[in-house]
Enzyme design. Structure first.
Site, PDB file in Angstrom:
ATOM      1  N   GLU A 239      58.463  36.356  51.324  1.00  0.00           N
ATOM      2  CA  GLU A 239      58.977  37.733  51.441  1.00  0.00           C
ATOM      3  C   GLU A 239      57.827  38.697  51.728  1.00  0.00           C
ATOM      4  OE1 GLU A 239      62.157  38.296  51.802  1.00  0.00           O
ATOM      5  OE2 GLU A 239      62.300  36.135  51.486  1.00  0.00           O
TER       6      GLU A 239
ATOM      7  N   TRP B 191      57.413  38.651  55.276  1.00  0.00           N
ATOM      8  CA  TRP B 191      58.307  39.537  56.043  1.00  0.00           C
ATOM      9  C   TRP B 191      57.751  40.960  56.082  1.00  0.00           C
ATOM     10  CZ3 TRP B 191      62.027  38.695  59.440  1.00  0.00           C
ATOM     11  CH2 TRP B 191      62.681  37.464  59.436  1.00  0.00           C
TER      12      TRP B 191
ATOM     13  N   TRP C 245      78.600  52.613  70.488  1.00  0.00           N
ATOM     14  CA  TRP C 245      78.866  53.087  69.121  1.00  0.00           C
ATOM     15  C   TRP C 245      80.156  53.904  69.100  1.00  0.00           C
ATOM     16  CZ3 TRP C 245      75.878  50.392  66.134  1.00  0.00           C
ATOM     17  CH2 TRP C 245      74.571  50.085  66.500  1.00  0.00           C
TER      18      TRP C 245
ATOM     19  N   ASN D 179      68.152  43.611  48.045  1.00  0.00           N
ATOM     20  CA  ASN D 179      68.047  43.216  49.458  1.00  0.00           C
ATOM     21  C   ASN D 179      69.358  42.689  50.030  1.00  0.00           C
ATOM     22  OD1 ASN D 179      66.535  42.549  51.945  1.00  0.00           O
ATOM     23  ND2 ASN D 179      67.043  40.458  51.347  1.00  0.00           N
TER      24      ASN D 179
ATOM     25  N   TRP E 247      72.417  52.257  63.866  1.00  0.00           N
ATOM     26  CA  TRP E 247      71.525  51.870  62.768  1.00  0.00           C
ATOM     27  C   TRP E 247      70.544  52.988  62.440  1.00  0.00           C
ATOM     28  CZ3 TRP E 247      66.392  51.891  64.119  1.00  0.00           C
ATOM     29  CH2 TRP E 247      66.077  51.758  65.471  1.00  0.00           C
TER      30      TRP E 247
ATOM     31  N   TRP F  97      66.529  47.302  59.531  1.00  0.00           N
ATOM     32  CA  TRP F  97      67.775  47.846  60.102  1.00  0.00           C
ATOM     33  C   TRP F  97      68.048  47.226  61.462  1.00  0.00           C
ATOM     34  CZ3 TRP F  97      71.992  50.450  58.658  1.00  0.00           C
ATOM     35  CH2 TRP F  97      71.982  51.035  57.389  1.00  0.00           C
TER      36      TRP F  97
HETATM   37  P1  FAD Z   1      61.260  40.914  46.363  1.00  0.00           P
HETATM   38  O1  FAD Z   1      62.365  40.004  46.717  1.00  0.00           O
HETATM   39  O2  FAD Z   1      60.684  40.805  45.015  1.00  0.00           O
HETATM   40  O3  FAD Z   1      60.147  40.742  47.481  1.00  0.00           O
HETATM   41  C1  FAD Z   1      58.766  41.024  47.275  1.00  0.00           C
HETATM   42  C2  FAD Z   1      58.261  41.991  48.298  1.00  0.00           C
HETATM   43  O4  FAD Z   1      58.342  41.441  49.599  1.00  0.00           O
HETATM   44  C3  FAD Z   1      59.043  43.283  48.362  1.00  0.00           C
HETATM   45  O5  FAD Z   1      58.616  44.186  47.373  1.00  0.00           O
HETATM   46  C4  FAD Z   1      58.741  43.762  49.772  1.00  0.00           C
HETATM   47  O6  FAD Z   1      57.490  44.406  49.857  1.00  0.00           O
HETATM   48  C5  FAD Z   1      58.664  42.460  50.542  1.00  0.00           C
HETATM   49  N1  FAD Z   1      59.956  42.152  51.141  1.00  0.00           N
HETATM   50  C6  FAD Z   1      61.005  41.520  50.578  1.00  0.00           C
HETATM   51  N2  FAD Z   1      62.004  41.364  51.468  1.00  0.00           N
HETATM   52  C7  FAD Z   1      61.580  41.922  52.617  1.00  0.00           C
HETATM   53  C8  FAD Z   1      62.155  42.081  53.905  1.00  0.00           C
HETATM   54  N3  FAD Z   1      63.373  41.608  54.209  1.00  0.00           N
HETATM   55  N4  FAD Z   1      61.437  42.717  54.857  1.00  0.00           N
HETATM   56  C9  FAD Z   1      60.194  43.183  54.594  1.00  0.00           C
HETATM   57  N5  FAD Z   1      59.589  43.054  53.389  1.00  0.00           N
HETATM   58  C10 FAD Z   1      60.278  42.432  52.413  1.00  0.00           C
HETATM   59  N6  FAD Z   1      61.830  47.151  52.125  1.00  0.00           N
HETATM   60  C11 FAD Z   1      60.950  48.127  51.870  1.00  0.00           C
HETATM   61  O7  FAD Z   1      59.936  47.887  51.207  1.00  0.00           O
HETATM   62  N7  FAD Z   1      61.160  49.393  52.332  1.00  0.00           N
HETATM   63  C12 FAD Z   1      62.256  49.727  53.068  1.00  0.00           C
HETATM   64  O8  FAD Z   1      62.382  50.880  53.503  1.00  0.00           O
HETATM   65  C13 FAD Z   1      63.211  48.712  53.323  1.00  0.00           C
HETATM   66  N8  FAD Z   1      64.359  48.989  53.998  1.00  0.00           N
HETATM   67  C14 FAD Z   1      65.271  47.982  54.224  1.00  0.00           C
HETATM   68  C15 FAD Z   1      66.439  48.273  54.930  1.00  0.00           C
HETATM   69  C16 FAD Z   1      67.384  47.280  55.159  1.00  0.00           C
HETATM   70  C17 FAD Z   1      68.632  47.594  55.946  1.00  0.00           C
HETATM   71  C18 FAD Z   1      67.158  45.976  54.687  1.00  0.00           C
HETATM   72  C19 FAD Z   1      68.160  44.889  54.918  1.00  0.00           C
HETATM   73  C20 FAD Z   1      66.003  45.681  53.988  1.00  0.00           C
HETATM   74  C21 FAD Z   1      65.043  46.662  53.757  1.00  0.00           C
HETATM   75  N9  FAD Z   1      63.858  46.383  53.056  1.00  0.00           N
HETATM   76  C22 FAD Z   1      62.958  47.397  52.827  1.00  0.00           C
HETATM   77  C23 FAD Z   1      63.498  44.991  52.696  1.00  0.00           C
HETATM   78  C24 FAD Z   1      63.944  44.521  51.311  1.00  0.00           C
HETATM   79  O9  FAD Z   1      65.284  44.811  51.102  1.00  0.00           O
HETATM   80  C25 FAD Z   1      63.123  45.143  50.179  1.00  0.00           C
HETATM   81  O10 FAD Z   1      61.744  45.018  50.438  1.00  0.00           O
HETATM   82  C26 FAD Z   1      63.424  44.441  48.854  1.00  0.00           C
HETATM   83  O11 FAD Z   1      64.791  44.534  48.553  1.00  0.00           O
HETATM   84  C27 FAD Z   1      62.611  45.088  47.749  1.00  0.00           C
HETATM   85  O12 FAD Z   1      62.943  44.539  46.525  1.00  0.00           O
HETATM   86  P2  FAD Z   1      61.915  43.656  45.710  1.00  0.00           P
HETATM   87  O13 FAD Z   1      60.602  44.352  45.625  1.00  0.00           O
HETATM   88  O14 FAD Z   1      62.579  43.287  44.433  1.00  0.00           O
HETATM   89  O15 FAD Z   1      61.778  42.404  46.656  1.00  0.00           O
END
Ligand code: FAD
Length: 492
Positions: free
Chosen positions: A280, A283, A311, A350, A368, A391
């Site tokens: 993650e 990502w 749209w 997420n 989006w 997005w």
């Molecule tokens: P964990 O599951 O604990 O993951 C650890 C870290 O990995 C996160 O803190 C984050 O930094 C990174 N991470 C995890 N999943 C993703 C992902 N899919 N893409 C990129 N990095 C990821 N994340 C943001 O930090 N900021 C945003 O503005 C953001 N907007 C999002 C919008 C949409 C529509 C979607 C689907 C996802 C978005 N995310 C965003 C990605 C993800 O949802 C969040 O990072 C995650 O939910 C944060 O929770 P966590 O720290 O418990 O994640």
């Protein structure tokens, strides 16, 4: 000038530990001037939104306290960053500016402007890497291009990561003889005017480096082992919730990586969770890689043919549907729970981000970009790279995006990922007394079940604003009008 002060510009690296820009200045033994500049003009349309401003306020309080303890108080300035830094250099006699790189297009431009203008004033600018595991230029495909697909990117990143030891945490900083003028943080008015909103954020979060360390420890202690299997369950506190801390740089990904390595060595049973968590973080790196190489992704579809996506054309209807979505009143409990979690806590799980984003772009045919804007204003972890890339991923227009024909069924998603309904019951309390089998589709419940649960559809809880089958069909028809298999664009 050996003893001239060094200015340290803080941006998205609001921490003392593992901060190479700060560590290097401290090691030089010269006086330091730590500064944060609030520069909404540089960020333009992407100036921090409401929830981020709330976070920033508290994070700056925390950073100020840490720096005060180390002996060099944080200076707060507002205005154009380059002007503010050069003025501060004139006032203090600083000849060097340290900063940690940031990757938003406006942040990168600012670094170039600063270097150019500082050079004419004979001031050196030193840019440090501190927010990523690998710099976005470091990773290239075999033919020398930026990656567009996550899996090979992640493979290359893992192969290239040569994790140096963490930067030394300074024990003491030498201040300048005369304390520079500093704005009063309260005068920046970063806190929301709606106190009820801030209340929800306060209850959930402790911004700042101490809060980050606590969150990481808690996750290592209780979340990591089950992370690989539970990370998709919004009803379980199964993810780290480190995203705002990572965004503001209150913890670095390198600190996370080191902590996971140590945890893996202590306790081999966490290996699967650690690998999944690192992916993650991968990502996150990939999103920055995309934003760095395709700086238009916050505004324009990565795949150009999506510019013609049909749209919803009726602007008034779009406004009405968007209002229902953003307030958590779509009639689909899992969607509404997510949108209310976002409003109440500044964060959303997420899996539910994916469901709500899919619902907006596919069931409602709303661009989006509108959803990304709303998230930008309401997420405490709003991050230009992650938000834009994610997005676009959901909408199908992004690099390595979700297949366009994947239109999440919100009822099945709810049943699968919130099987006991604990998540929906928490955020949509008016449905709390419905039986599990009815909870994710209240319009299917019989009249008795609704009456027993005190639910009157259309009154205490909305009917679905769009029928799922109809929405799915319409989305697929819309996708059929554009060429979804056209090649992805070259990097900027
Ligand atoms: P964990 O599951 O604990 O993951 C650890 C870290 O990995 C996160 O803190 C984050 O930094 C990174 N991470 C995890 N999943 C993703 C992902 N899919 N893409 C990129 N990095 C990821 N994340 C943001 O930090 N900021 C945003 O503005 C953001 N907007 C999002 C919008 C949409 C529509 C979607 C689907 C996802 C978005 N995310 C965003 C990605 C993800 O949802 C969040 O990072 C995650 O939910 C944060 O929770 P966590 O720290 O418990 O994640």
């Amino acid at each position: 000038m050996a003893d001239a002060p060094i200015i340290i510009l803080f941006r998205q690296d609001l921490r003392i530990a593992d901060n190479p820009a700060l560590a290097s200045a401290a090691a030089a033994g010269q006086p330091v001037v730590p500064v944060y500049v609030l520069d909404d003009e540089a960020a333009g349309a992407w100036a921090a939104g409401g929830a981020s401003r709330w976070w920033l306020h508290h994070s700056l309080v925390s950073l100020s306290l840490s720096l005060e303890r180390l002996g060099a108080p944080l200076v707060l300035r507002r205005g154009r960053t380059v002007d503010a830094l050069l003025a501060l250099a004139r006032e203090t006699g600083a000849r060097t500016i340290h900063l940690t790189r940031a990757y938003e297009p406006f942040a990168a431009r600012l670094e170039q402007d600063l270097e150019a203008r500082a050079r004419t004033a004979s001031i050196a600018v030193r840019r440090f890497a501190g927010s990523l595991l690998a710099e976005p230029e470091a990773l290239r495909t075999k033919d020398g291009r930026p990656f567009r697909v996550f899996t090979p990117f992640w493979r290359a990143l893992q192969a290239s990561v040569n994790l140096p030891p963490l930067a030394t945490t300074p024990r003491r900083l030498t201040p300048v003889a005369t304390r520079p003028r500093s704005d009063d943080l309260a005068s920046w008015r970063l806190l929301p005017t709606r106190p009820d909103w801030a209340g929800g954020l306060r209850a959930e979060w402790q911004p700042g480096e101490t809060g980050a360390a606590k969150r990481l420890d808690a996750f290592l202690g209780t979340g990591l082992e089950g992370y690989a299997t539970q990370r998709d369950r919004p009803d379980i506190a199964g993810t780290s919730q480190l995203s705002p801390y990572l965004h503001f740089g209150e913890v670095s990904p390198r600190q996370c990586w080191h902590a996971l390595d140590a945890a893996r060595q202590r306790e081999p049973s966490v290996a699967a969770g650690a690998a999944s968590f690192l992916r993650e973080l991968g990502w996150r790196e990939f999103s920055v890689h995309l934003l760095h190489n395709w700086p238009s992704i916050p505004e324009a579809p990565f795949r150009a043919q999506f510019a013609d996506f049909p749209w919803e054309p009726d602007a008034a209807l779009r406004r009405e549907l968007f209002a229902a979505w953003s307030r958590g009143r779509t009639g689909y409990p899992i969607v509404d729970a997510g949108m209310r979690q976002l409003w109440e806590t500044g964060w959303m799980h997420n899996r539910v981000r994916m469901i709500t984003a899919s619902f907006l772009t596919k069931h409602l045919l709303i661009p989006w970009q509108d959803g990304a804007r709303w998230f930008w204003d309401t997420l405490v972890d709003a991050d230009l790279a992650n938000n834009s890339a994610s997005w676009q991923w959901v909408a199908g227009s992004g690099a390595d995006a979700a297949p366009y024909f994947r239109v999440f069924n919100p009822v099945l998603q709810g049943l699968k990922f919130d099987p006991d309904g604990a998540y929906v019951r928490r955020f949509v309390p008016e449905l709390a007394r419905l039986a599990d089998k009815d909870l994710h589709a209240p319009w299917m419940a019989n009249d008795d079940a609704l009456a027993r649960a005190g639910v009157t559809l259309g009154k205490t809880y909305p009917r679905p604003i769009v029928d799922h089958d109809f929405g799915r069909r319409r989305a697929l028809e819309a996708f059929a009008t554009i060429k979804t298999d056209a090649p992805a664009p070259d990097a900027a």
